[in-house]
Design a protein around this motif. Sequence first.
Motif, PDB file in Angstrom:
ATOM      1  N   LYS A 142     -28.973  24.288  20.255  1.00  0.00           N
ATOM      2  CA  LYS A 142     -28.481  24.273  18.866  1.00  0.00           C
ATOM      3  C   LYS A 142     -29.362  23.390  17.979  1.00  0.00           C
ATOM      4  N   THR A 143     -29.584  22.150  18.428  1.00  0.00           N
ATOM      5  CA  THR A 143     -30.319  21.205  17.574  1.00  0.00           C
ATOM      6  C   THR A 143     -31.778  21.631  17.424  1.00  0.00           C
ATOM      7  N   MET A 144     -32.377  22.097  18.521  1.00  0.00           N
ATOM      8  CA  MET A 144     -33.787  22.494  18.435  1.00  0.00           C
ATOM      9  C   MET A 144     -33.953  23.706  17.524  1.00  0.00           C
ATOM     10  N   TYR A 198     -28.185  10.912  18.420  1.00  0.00           N
ATOM     11  CA  TYR A 198     -29.526  11.426  18.730  1.00  0.00           C
ATOM     12  C   TYR A 198     -29.844  12.670  17.911  1.00  0.00           C
ATOM     13  N   ASP A 199     -28.900  13.621  17.894  1.00  0.00           N
ATOM     14  CA  ASP A 199     -29.167  14.883  17.196  1.00  0.00           C
ATOM     15  C   ASP A 199     -29.277  14.658  15.693  1.00  0.00           C
ATOM     16  N   ALA A 200     -28.393  13.802  15.155  1.00  0.00           N
ATOM     17  CA  ALA A 200     -28.445  13.531  13.705  1.00  0.00           C
ATOM     18  C   ALA A 200     -29.782  12.895  13.341  1.00  0.00           C
ATOM     19  N   ILE A 227     -22.413  23.038  10.740  1.00  0.00           N
ATOM     20  CA  ILE A 227     -21.683  22.074  11.566  1.00  0.00           C
ATOM     21  C   ILE A 227     -22.043  22.347  13.016  1.00  0.00           C
ATOM     22  N   GLU A 228     -22.827  21.436  13.622  1.00  0.00           N
ATOM     23  CA  GLU A 228     -23.154  21.604  15.045  1.00  0.00           C
ATOM     24  C   GLU A 228     -21.995  21.040  15.857  1.00  0.00           C
ATOM     25  N   ASN A 229     -21.308  21.934  16.538  1.00  0.00           N
ATOM     26  CA  ASN A 229     -20.129  21.536  17.300  1.00  0.00           C
ATOM     27  C   ASN A 229     -20.536  20.812  18.588  1.00  0.00           C
TER      28      ASN A 229
HETATM   29 MG   LIG Z   1     -27.459  19.240  19.880  1.00  0.00          MG
END
Ligand SMILES: [Mg+2]
Length: 228
Positions: free
Chosen positions: A45-47, A73-75, A122-124
């Motif tokens: 998701k994040t990538m 980390y993701d933020a 919104i990344e769940n």
């Molecule tokens: Mg992520």
Amino acid sequence: VHRSTVRVARDVLDANATIARANRADFDRAGVRVVNLMSAPGAGKTMLLERVLAEGLREVRPGVLEGDVRGSYDAERLAALHLPVAQLNTDPGFGGECHLDANMVRSALSALPLEEIDLLVIENVGNLVCPAEFRVGEDARVMVSSVAEGDDKPLKYPLMFRACELVVINKIDLLEHVDFDLDKYLYHLDRVHPGVEHMVVSARTGEGVDALGDWLEACAQRALVLDR
Ligand SMILES: [Mg+2]
Ligand SMILES: Nc1nc2c(ncn2[C@@H]2O[C@H](COP(=O)(O)OP(=O)(O)OP(=O)(O)O)[C@@H](O)[C@H]2O)c(=O)[nH]1
């Protein structure tokens, strides 16, 4: 005993739906369209967001709300792209929940400059079960499913695959290294959610990432046109 258990579960979901509607009304007022991005942990998701948002959406100003049990980390990865990002942790206060619910999202709204955002992603929390049960006030739900997870996943987690408007099949660059039969997967997907839109991508190589960006942009713009 069974009856009261069912009642509690339903009450929780009713309360969630009420707060999700309030979130949706706030987003509508601010002219923000919202995508709830869901997947198993580590599906990418994040990538994918890093890729899509780094290349830029043409006419839509994005923002991101990151949901994780713990950490930012993701933020931090996405804040490097200089767009509005807020982190929501489910550990403190929410007890380490495996999903975001409408109340958690509501508690994070003040951390986002909604007037500067047209499309909020919104990344769940990474999970293939619980996030599908809780609406958070989104306009659309997108799930990422990576080839490393196996081609049987639509059959085993049908609610998640049924709950979304788009299935993004990621890590296609790994296809030759894993036992994943794309035709079999698509057959399973069609049985669980007939006709659902899908795209095949690699956040690593960038294959298909433009199409995902176009989909997100169209999602925001379609809604903007409807607004007028
Ligand atoms: Mg992520
Ligand atoms: N080979 C390959 N690796 C990928 C791809 N997309 C993501 N990865 C890797 O998969 C791992 C997880 O990626 P993330 O983007 O952090 O996944 P996520 O879904 O955001 O994970 P959580 O937020 O923890 O649920 C990282 O090591 C990525 O580098 C891809 O398309 N191909």
